[in-house]
Scaffold this motif. Structure first.
Motif, PDB file in Angstrom:
ATOM      1  N   TYR A 163       0.813  -1.219   0.000  1.00 42.24           N
ATOM      2  CA  TYR A 163       0.000   0.000   0.000  1.00 42.24           C
ATOM      3  C   TYR A 163       0.847   1.270   0.000  1.00 42.24           C
ATOM      4  N   TYR A 164       0.310   2.297  -0.644  1.00 42.62           N
ATOM      5  CA  TYR A 164       0.967   3.605  -0.610  1.00 42.62           C
ATOM      6  C   TYR A 164       0.883   4.161   0.797  1.00 42.62           C
ATOM      7  N   PHE A 221     -14.541  -3.265  -5.794  1.00 44.24           N
ATOM      8  CA  PHE A 221     -14.375  -2.083  -4.964  1.00 44.24           C
ATOM      9  C   PHE A 221     -15.652  -1.827  -4.205  1.00 44.24           C
TER      10      PHE A 221
HETATM   11  N1  MSP Z   1       0.842   0.704  -4.240  1.00 43.34           N
HETATM   12  C1  MSP Z   1      -0.094   0.236  -5.186  1.00 43.34           C
HETATM   13  C2  MSP Z   1      -0.061  -1.278  -5.267  1.00 43.34           C
HETATM   14  C3  MSP Z   1       1.258  -1.882  -5.587  1.00 43.34           C
HETATM   15  S1  MSP Z   1       1.235  -3.600  -5.538  1.00 43.34           S
HETATM   16  C4  MSP Z   1       2.691  -4.053  -6.159  1.00 43.34           C
HETATM   17  C5  MSP Z   1      -1.482   0.701  -4.784  1.00 43.34           C
HETATM   18  N2  MSP Z   1      -1.643   1.023  -3.498  1.00 43.34           N
HETATM   19  S2  MSP Z   1      -2.970   1.568  -2.819  1.00 43.34           S
HETATM   20  O1  MSP Z   1      -2.598   2.012  -1.501  1.00 43.34           O
HETATM   21  O2  MSP Z   1      -3.622   2.512  -3.656  1.00 43.34           O
HETATM   22  O3  MSP Z   1      -3.854   0.301  -2.545  1.00 43.34           O
HETATM   23  C6  MSP Z   1      -4.637  -0.197  -3.528  1.00 43.34           C
HETATM   24  C7  MSP Z   1      -5.422  -1.391  -3.046  1.00 43.34           C
HETATM   25  O4  MSP Z   1      -6.221  -1.099  -1.887  1.00 43.34           O
HETATM   26  C8  MSP Z   1      -6.435  -1.785  -4.089  1.00 43.34           C
HETATM   27  O5  MSP Z   1      -5.919  -2.574  -5.110  1.00 43.34           O
HETATM   28  C9  MSP Z   1      -7.420  -2.531  -3.265  1.00 43.34           C
HETATM   29  O6  MSP Z   1      -6.874  -3.815  -3.067  1.00 43.34           O
HETATM   30  C10 MSP Z   1      -7.456  -1.758  -1.948  1.00 43.34           C
HETATM   31  N3  MSP Z   1      -8.542  -0.783  -1.910  1.00 43.34           N
HETATM   32  C11 MSP Z   1      -8.431   0.568  -1.813  1.00 43.34           C
HETATM   33  N4  MSP Z   1      -9.679   1.120  -1.776  1.00 43.34           N
HETATM   34  C12 MSP Z   1     -10.618   0.145  -1.851  1.00 43.34           C
HETATM   35  C13 MSP Z   1     -12.027   0.115  -1.894  1.00 43.34           C
HETATM   36  N5  MSP Z   1     -12.771   1.197  -1.831  1.00 43.34           N
HETATM   37  N6  MSP Z   1     -12.615  -1.103  -2.037  1.00 43.34           N
HETATM   38  C14 MSP Z   1     -11.894  -2.252  -2.128  1.00 43.34           C
HETATM   39  N7  MSP Z   1     -10.573  -2.241  -2.097  1.00 43.34           N
HETATM   40  C15 MSP Z   1      -9.908  -1.085  -1.925  1.00 43.34           C
HETATM   41  O7  MSP Z   1      -2.344   0.741  -5.643  1.00 43.34           O
END
Ligand code: MSP
Length: 486
Positions: free
Chosen positions: A13-14, A282
């Motif tokens: 995650y970021y 999502f």
């Molecule tokens: N850092 C990248 C991923 C790199 S993996 C090598 C990224 N990070 S993120 O912090 O934006 O997290 C994205 C992930 O969080 C999504 O792919 C999902 O799995 C999850 N979600 C974030 N918001 C969400 C919802 N509203 N609903 C479901 N999942 C959610 O992208």
């Protein structure tokens, strides 16, 4: 045959914010699948972690008044780790992309691809969305705005390194058309269309950036954050798990990176490909997309404190059909907690233990099993649902048996029974509750532990979901499992 090793990951995650309900969702699902696999006695490794090298890290650090970006990353990493602890996330590895071992691997793979000619130097002019950390094509934009972030991408004109994604088009197409690679099946077509429309080479470095991993042979350039992040799945795990079944759990927003760019990167360095990329849906909050500008992300601590961690875990899995989009509302969470966890599960345990304490002094001996009740547990379908990633259906099936147990108490009027007859029925019910605690363990582990403490037995594995295993029960009734919230 079931694989003997299972490796499961969440996205990393970021770190521009603490965990949100969205990241908690994916992480809880990963945890459920990892726990279930361990219950099956499969050697399991569950990885989660943080994607720290993004430009949004720098932005967030500066906004919070940090001059030392690494210090910001270290501080917020503690917040994430704490939150996962609170949510009972049983990860085996936590990878941070600012760690030495990750940087080393990212640089090594970048260099291998460069030496074989899969990475080359060129000029790039394009539109970059900082939210996605990705260059956008015109067709990716909605009236000039990024369709995800609703923001205008910035114009960039720079010299950087390119990865020959186009070279791998045929191999990727074959891979994504294979049965197991992209799940659920209905997400496959979108990616197939994307690849069939033609893959362009992609820019995989950025010049003049203060933060990120250096291109090993050109210190003026940093590796593009996705090109480093995707490799965290490799740097975060021991070799032996890389060779077993590998499942990357992602949200549908980042499926393309995982099912197209990532396998091409692995093919380029001749590494093994993962078994499955599972893209879940999502969810919205009260029907609206979760976004910082709307300020509608619900605070995780608030939810856990008010409703309990297990109620939240239960709700997220039970409410949203796994794979599809769904909606989060506090009202719906409250209803599930009150009606299913408190009224059904909590009541079942407290009713039966009260009767045993009052009438049989807390002691129950092994007895004949009541087939009328035991036949209502459908272990087979629960197992199948889990295998097919229908987590919501598995949980519904488990809850169905809870209801059957409550119905059994009512139908048989247990409170009117005495001695031998009562012992017989209570034995079947205690065995049912014990088996339920194993089945629930992946979803609501704290509750399972509480139940086992009251039954005074240890949590078993899936193979212990057999009626008639325990010889003597000497129960210790405890507090109620779930408090209702009005
Ligand atoms: N850092 C990248 C991923 C790199 S993996 C090598 C990224 N990070 S993120 O912090 O934006 O997290 C994205 C992930 O969080 C999504 O792919 C999902 O799995 C999850 N979600 C974030 N918001 C969400 C919802 N509203 N609903 C479901 N999942 C959610 O992208």
């Amino acid at each position: 045959m079931e694989a003997r090793k299972f490796y499961i990951t969440t996205p990393i995650y970021y770190i521009n914010s603490p965990p949100t309900i969205g990241s908690a969702y994916t992480t809880i699902i990963g945890d459920v699948l990892a726990r279930w696999s361990r219950l099956k006695n499969i050697d399991t490794f569950f990885l989660t972690g943080l994607d720290e090298n993004a430009s949004k890290t720098v932005k967030a650090a500066k906004e919070k008044g940090y001059t030392n970006i690494q210090k910001y990353a270290d501080d917020i990493a503690d917040v994430w780790i704490d939150k996962w602890k609170k949510l009972n996330i049983s990860y085996n590895g936590f990878i941070r992309t600012t760690s030495k071992k990750h940087k080393k691997l990212a640089q090594k793979y970048f260099e291998i691809s460069y030496r074989k000619g899969d990475i080359y130097f060129g000029k790039y002019q394009g539109l970059y969305c900082e939210g996605c950390e990705e260059f956008k094509r015109d067709i990716d934009l909605d009236n000039g705005l990024c369709s995800y972030h609703k923001k205008e991408p910035i114009k960039i004109n720079e010299e950087n390194y390119f990865f020959k994604l186009s070279k791998y088009q045929d191999k990727i197409l074959k891979l994504i058309k294979s049965k197991e690679f992209i799940l659920p099946k209905y997400r496959r077509n979108e990616i197939i269309n994307f690849v069939e429309s033609g893959l362009n080479d992609i820019s995989v470095s950025r010049p003049n950036q203060e933060w990120g991993i250096d291109v090993p042979f050109d210190k003026k350039q940093k590796i593009w954050v996705w090109h480093d992040a995707l490799l965290s799945y490799k740097s975060g795990v021991d070799k032996k798990y890389w060779k077993g079944k590998v499942l990357h759990l992602v949200g549908k927003d980042i499926l393309k990176f995982h099912s197209v760019i990532y396998p091409a990167m692995l093919l380029s360095v001749k590494d093994r490909l993962p078994t499955t990329i599972f893209a879940h849906g999502f969810f919205t909050v009260n029907g609206q997309k979760i976004s910082k500008s709307l300020g509608n992300s619900i605070d995780l601590d608030y939810l856990c404190n008010k409703y309990s961690v297990d109620a939240l875990r239960y709700f997220l899995i039970r409410e949203i059909p796994f794979g599809q989009d769904g909606d989060f509302s506090e009202e719906a969470l409250k209803t599930r907690l009150n009606n299913e966890l408190a009224n059904e599960l909590g009541n079942l345990v407290s009713r039966i233990l009260s009767i045993i304490e009052k009438k049989l002094n807390g002691k129950i001996k092994k007895d004949i099993l009541d087939k009328k009740l035991t036949s209502k547990l459908n272990l087979n379908s629960i197992g199948k649902y889990m295998e097919n990633y229908e987590l919501h259906n598995a949980l519904a099936e488990i809850m169905k048996f809870v209801k059957e147990c409550n119905k059994h108490i009512n139908d048989e009027k247990l409170w009117e029974m005495q001695d031998k007859e009562l012992n017989e029925h209570c034995y079947t019910l205690l065995e049912s509750i014990r088996i339920l605690s194993i089945l629930f363990y992946s979803f609501i582990p704290e509750t399972s532990e509480k139940i086992n403490k009251q039954l005074n037995v240890k949590i078993g594995k899936l193979k212990d979901c057999k009626f008639g295993l325990i010889k003597n029960y000497n129960i210790k009734k405890g507090d109620i499992l779930f408090k209702k919230v009005e």
